[in-house]
Motif scaffolding. Structure first.
Motif: not given
Length: 105
Positions: A38-41, A46-47, A51-52, A81-82
């Motif tokens: 699992v990476t920061a990306e 995922k966030a 919608g986090d 997001a779009v």
């Protein structure tokens, strides 16, 4: 003084507890991401998809992820997001000035 002593005891690391926690983290990671590291990306995307906005703000403020990083399909956080029509996320991402000229693959 009792309070201070009990806090210090909690800070001590039990080696068995540490190994157990690492095992749990590994199992959760495997369940969520199919065994991949699992990476920061990964967490950032995922966030965005969930919608986090708070996590996204934290990641941007800590500079743990580039705002214009692209996922495996070439999409940026703004594109996602779009696509999801998530106005709150779009507004949150806009604060960090993402590129609007990047194209997905």
């Amino acid at each position: 003084n009792y309070y201070y002593t009990s806090i210090n005891k909690q800070k001590e690391e039990d080696p068995v507890k540490k190994v157990f926690l690492m095992l749990i983290i590994t199992l959760v990671s495997t369940a969520l991401f199919g065994g991949a590291d699992v990476t920061a990306e990964d967490l950032f995307f995922k966030a965005v998809r969930n919608g986090d906005t708070e996590y996204v703000k934290e990641a941007m403020d800590e500079k743990s992820v580039d705002i214009d990083v692209q996922d495996d399909s070439g999409m940026t956080a703004l594109m996602i997001a779009v696509e999801l029509e998530d106005l709150d996320m779009i507004t949150t991402l806009a604060v960090y000035k993402p590129s609007i000229t990047i194209k997905d693959e």
